[in-house]
Write an enzyme that holds these catalytic residues in place. Sequence first.
Site, PDB file in Angstrom:
ATOM      1  N   GLN A 131      47.912  48.419  42.897  1.00  0.00           N
ATOM      2  CA  GLN A 131      46.480  48.275  43.195  1.00  0.00           C
ATOM      3  C   GLN A 131      46.217  48.592  44.656  1.00  0.00           C
ATOM      4  O   GLN A 131      46.960  48.182  45.538  1.00  0.00           O
ATOM      5  CB  GLN A 131      46.037  46.845  42.867  1.00  0.00           C
ATOM      6  CG  GLN A 131      44.577  46.552  43.190  1.00  0.00           C
ATOM      7  CD  GLN A 131      44.391  45.921  44.573  1.00  0.00           C
ATOM      8  OE1 GLN A 131      45.297  45.272  45.085  1.00  0.00           O
ATOM      9  NE2 GLN A 131      43.237  46.144  45.179  1.00  0.00           N
ATOM     10  N   TYR A 133      43.230  48.638  47.838  1.00  0.00           N
ATOM     11  CA  TYR A 133      41.940  48.593  48.517  1.00  0.00           C
ATOM     12  C   TYR A 133      42.027  49.700  49.551  1.00  0.00           C
ATOM     13  O   TYR A 133      43.122  50.004  50.041  1.00  0.00           O
ATOM     14  CB  TYR A 133      41.750  47.267  49.256  1.00  0.00           C
ATOM     15  CG  TYR A 133      41.536  46.063  48.378  1.00  0.00           C
ATOM     16  CD1 TYR A 133      40.431  45.978  47.540  1.00  0.00           C
ATOM     17  CD2 TYR A 133      42.416  44.990  48.424  1.00  0.00           C
ATOM     18  CE1 TYR A 133      40.223  44.855  46.764  1.00  0.00           C
ATOM     19  CE2 TYR A 133      42.207  43.858  47.647  1.00  0.00           C
ATOM     20  CZ  TYR A 133      41.113  43.803  46.818  1.00  0.00           C
ATOM     21  OH  TYR A 133      40.895  42.694  46.045  1.00  0.00           O
ATOM     22  N   THR A 159      40.612  49.293  43.472  1.00  0.00           N
ATOM     23  CA  THR A 159      39.641  48.201  43.300  1.00  0.00           C
ATOM     24  C   THR A 159      38.422  48.484  44.167  1.00  0.00           C
ATOM     25  O   THR A 159      38.544  48.680  45.378  1.00  0.00           O
ATOM     26  CB  THR A 159      40.281  46.847  43.676  1.00  0.00           C
ATOM     27  OG1 THR A 159      41.419  46.660  42.845  1.00  0.00           O
ATOM     28  CG2 THR A 159      39.309  45.695  43.449  1.00  0.00           C
ATOM     29  N   ARG A 168      33.513  32.921  50.458  1.00  0.00           N
ATOM     30  CA  ARG A 168      34.323  31.836  49.885  1.00  0.00           C
ATOM     31  C   ARG A 168      34.295  30.657  50.845  1.00  0.00           C
ATOM     32  O   ARG A 168      35.240  30.410  51.603  1.00  0.00           O
ATOM     33  CB  ARG A 168      35.747  32.318  49.632  1.00  0.00           C
ATOM     34  CG  ARG A 168      35.789  33.437  48.615  1.00  0.00           C
ATOM     35  CD  ARG A 168      37.182  33.869  48.268  1.00  0.00           C
ATOM     36  NE  ARG A 168      37.142  35.042  47.400  1.00  0.00           N
ATOM     37  CZ  ARG A 168      38.096  35.943  47.322  1.00  0.00           C
ATOM     38  NH1 ARG A 168      39.188  35.826  48.050  1.00  0.00           N
ATOM     39  NH2 ARG A 168      37.976  36.973  46.516  1.00  0.00           N
ATOM     40  N   LYS A 256      38.905  49.844  39.242  1.00  0.00           N
ATOM     41  CA  LYS A 256      38.763  48.445  38.809  1.00  0.00           C
ATOM     42  C   LYS A 256      37.565  47.772  39.485  1.00  0.00           C
ATOM     43  O   LYS A 256      37.396  47.888  40.704  1.00  0.00           O
ATOM     44  CB  LYS A 256      40.037  47.671  39.169  1.00  0.00           C
ATOM     45  CG  LYS A 256      39.960  46.165  38.909  1.00  0.00           C
ATOM     46  CD  LYS A 256      41.315  45.514  39.109  1.00  0.00           C
ATOM     47  CE  LYS A 256      41.296  44.028  38.861  1.00  0.00           C
ATOM     48  NZ  LYS A 256      40.813  43.233  39.979  1.00  0.00           N
ATOM     49  N   HIS A 280      36.260  40.541  39.070  1.00  0.00           N
ATOM     50  CA  HIS A 280      37.278  40.021  39.982  1.00  0.00           C
ATOM     51  C   HIS A 280      37.559  38.532  39.673  1.00  0.00           C
ATOM     52  O   HIS A 280      37.838  37.741  40.560  1.00  0.00           O
ATOM     53  CB  HIS A 280      36.812  40.180  41.437  1.00  0.00           C
ATOM     54  CG  HIS A 280      37.901  40.528  42.403  1.00  0.00           C
ATOM     55  ND1 HIS A 280      38.091  41.782  42.910  1.00  0.00           N
ATOM     56  CD2 HIS A 280      38.863  39.776  42.978  1.00  0.00           C
ATOM     57  CE1 HIS A 280      39.097  41.791  43.766  1.00  0.00           C
ATOM     58  NE2 HIS A 280      39.600  40.575  43.815  1.00  0.00           N
ATOM     59  N   ARG A 283      35.439  35.988  41.653  1.00  0.00           N
ATOM     60  CA  ARG A 283      35.826  35.653  43.033  1.00  0.00           C
ATOM     61  C   ARG A 283      34.987  36.353  44.087  1.00  0.00           C
ATOM     62  O   ARG A 283      35.165  36.097  45.272  1.00  0.00           O
ATOM     63  CB  ARG A 283      37.290  36.042  43.271  1.00  0.00           C
ATOM     64  CG  ARG A 283      38.257  35.283  42.422  1.00  0.00           C
ATOM     65  CD  ARG A 283      39.628  35.925  42.443  1.00  0.00           C
ATOM     66  NE  ARG A 283      40.268  35.895  43.757  1.00  0.00           N
ATOM     67  CZ  ARG A 283      40.856  34.839  44.284  1.00  0.00           C
ATOM     68  NH1 ARG A 283      40.864  33.705  43.625  1.00  0.00           N
ATOM     69  NH2 ARG A 283      41.437  34.902  45.466  1.00  0.00           N
TER      70      ARG A 283
HETATM   71  C1  LIG Z   1      44.528  34.528  43.530  1.00  0.00           C
HETATM   72  C2  LIG Z   1      43.941  35.843  43.117  1.00  0.00           C
HETATM   73  C3  LIG Z   1      44.138  36.961  43.898  1.00  0.00           C
HETATM   74  C4  LIG Z   1      43.596  38.190  43.525  1.00  0.00           C
HETATM   75  N1  LIG Z   1      43.838  39.299  44.287  1.00  0.00           N
HETATM   76  C5  LIG Z   1      43.383  40.501  43.869  1.00  0.00           C
HETATM   77  C6  LIG Z   1      43.691  41.671  44.605  1.00  0.00           C
HETATM   78  O1  LIG Z   1      44.380  41.631  45.625  1.00  0.00           O
HETATM   79  N2  LIG Z   1      43.201  42.845  44.148  1.00  0.00           N
HETATM   80  C7  LIG Z   1      42.443  42.940  43.011  1.00  0.00           C
HETATM   81  O2  LIG Z   1      42.027  44.029  42.616  1.00  0.00           O
HETATM   82  N3  LIG Z   1      42.135  41.838  42.294  1.00  0.00           N
HETATM   83  C8  LIG Z   1      42.592  40.637  42.699  1.00  0.00           C
HETATM   84  N4  LIG Z   1      42.294  39.520  41.958  1.00  0.00           N
HETATM   85  C9  LIG Z   1      41.466  39.642  40.750  1.00  0.00           C
HETATM   86  C10 LIG Z   1      42.346  39.891  39.506  1.00  0.00           C
HETATM   87  O3  LIG Z   1      42.976  41.144  39.563  1.00  0.00           O
HETATM   88  C11 LIG Z   1      41.544  39.820  38.228  1.00  0.00           C
HETATM   89  O4  LIG Z   1      40.467  40.722  38.290  1.00  0.00           O
HETATM   90  C12 LIG Z   1      41.030  38.426  37.911  1.00  0.00           C
HETATM   91  O5  LIG Z   1      41.943  37.433  38.309  1.00  0.00           O
HETATM   92  C13 LIG Z   1      40.763  38.308  36.418  1.00  0.00           C
HETATM   93  O6  LIG Z   1      40.156  37.096  36.104  1.00  0.00           O
HETATM   94  P1  LIG Z   1      40.956  35.834  35.551  1.00  0.00           P
HETATM   95  O7  LIG Z   1      41.657  35.241  36.731  1.00  0.00           O
HETATM   96  O8  LIG Z   1      39.873  34.966  35.046  1.00  0.00           O
HETATM   97  O9  LIG Z   1      41.916  36.329  34.499  1.00  0.00           O
HETATM   98  C14 LIG Z   1      42.829  38.282  42.331  1.00  0.00           C
HETATM   99  C15 LIG Z   1      42.656  37.150  41.526  1.00  0.00           C
HETATM  100  C16 LIG Z   1      43.197  35.939  41.901  1.00  0.00           C
HETATM  101  C17 LIG Z   1      43.000  34.749  40.998  1.00  0.00           C
END
Ligand SMILES: Cc1cc2nc3c(=O)[nH]c(=O)nc-3n(C[C@H](O)[C@H](O)[C@H](O)COP(=O)(O)O)c2cc1C
Length: 396
Positions: A131, A133, A159, A168, A256, A280, A283
């Site tokens: 992945q 950025y 992403t 946050r 993504k 995401h 988040r």
């Molecule tokens: C702790 C954490 C860190 C994440 N870091 C990234 C990241 O660095 N890059 C990214 O594209 N998505 C990141 N995500 C998003 C995940 O790839 C994903 O889209 C998301 O967790 C899916 O939802 P769910 O946790 O409900 O399954 C992160 C998610 C979490 C929980």
Amino acid sequence: MAIAKKAHNIAQLRALARRRLPRAIWEFMERGTEDDLLIGRNVSALQSLHLTPRTLRDVSARSAETVLFGRRQPLPLVIAPTGIADLMWHRGERAIASAAAAAGIPFTQTTSSTTSFADIAKVARAGHWMQMYLWERRELSWQVVEAAGKHGADVLVLTVDTPVWPLREFNRRAGMSNPVRPNTRLVSDFLRRPGWLASVMGRYMLEGGLPQFANYPAEVGGRITGKVARVTNSASVDWKDVDELRRRWPGKLVVKGLLHPDDARRAVERGVDGIAVSNHGGRNFDSSPPAIDALPAIVDAVGGRATVLFDSGVRRGADVIKAIALGADAVMIGRATLYGCAAAGQAGAAHALALLANEIDVAMAMLGITRLDELDRSFLGSGRSAMQPSAVFEGT
Ligand SMILES: Cc1cc2nc3c(=O)[nH]c(=O)nc-3n(C[C@H](O)[C@H](O)[C@H](O)COP(=O)(O)O)c2cc1C
């Protein structure tokens, strides 16, 4: 006691993870942004979809096998990119990548991974996705892309839903920042979880220090506690960057974080191989729609011209089935395997996947299907699940 005896579903793994992690780390993994509404909305939007069983069909031989980017895999799952697994468990990233390989599914490594490409490549035997950025200085990002390719990453995930750092606020209150800056709140929080402190931080200290961003170019450095030439997501990323990446990356390219069908159409026109419908995991932007609500319109806009992945809120195998019934080809798993990892390392992540696999299998039997390609929107019953693709994006 073995983790399989302690947790019988993802919610129970979550409870174990919460008990073991310091608050700041727990909140960083678990929570969303602003008023923290979207995470709950993601989960409840999935829960409120109904699947109508079909009966009196021979379902004695079932398979959830899926072909994703030419690779046959036993489950329609991919591990989503999630930073900081190494703070959940000692070498947590490798633990999740190993669990994914054992389950026969791909693992996605993040830009900010604290494990080298080479080390993940050694364990991610069922698919090593990377992945990205993009940073303001694109040439540094291209260096990372090139290095990922050299180490055999087979799918690149760009992403695009994080042009700026999200609001946050609770992270700030807990003393957690990016980069991590040691402070008294964090330290006292860590001291309240001695098991985690000894088995995670203690082991890193014995090995010479905290994990570092392992794949940043030398010019950037890798310390997660700052004091390096920081690289932050660029707010100027646009379609030209997708074109540039398409030129540079000969492998499969996934974008993504799309929620709008017009964006999906544009991505397909630019030659991407896959689209990940995702907010995401709630988040980034609290006012986004639940990702499952955005899925049908994007599936229709893509019209089979690219692979459609889905994530955000999946906590049950039946959620995976719902996404596939709405047209997703596979589902990315974020927190579910992080909970497992935080609770019990590789065994916990493997258990999370085993729970989901079993729930997928049971749901298939209940629905009267033996293969995932039998799923379609006709299985989605009344109420919310009758929603039309246009329900979220009227007028697009
Ligand atoms: C702790 C954490 C860190 C994440 N870091 C990234 C990241 O660095 N890059 C990214 O594209 N998505 C990141 N995500 C998003 C995940 O790839 C994903 O889209 C998301 O967790 C899916 O939802 P769910 O946790 O409900 O399954 C992160 C998610 C979490 C929980």
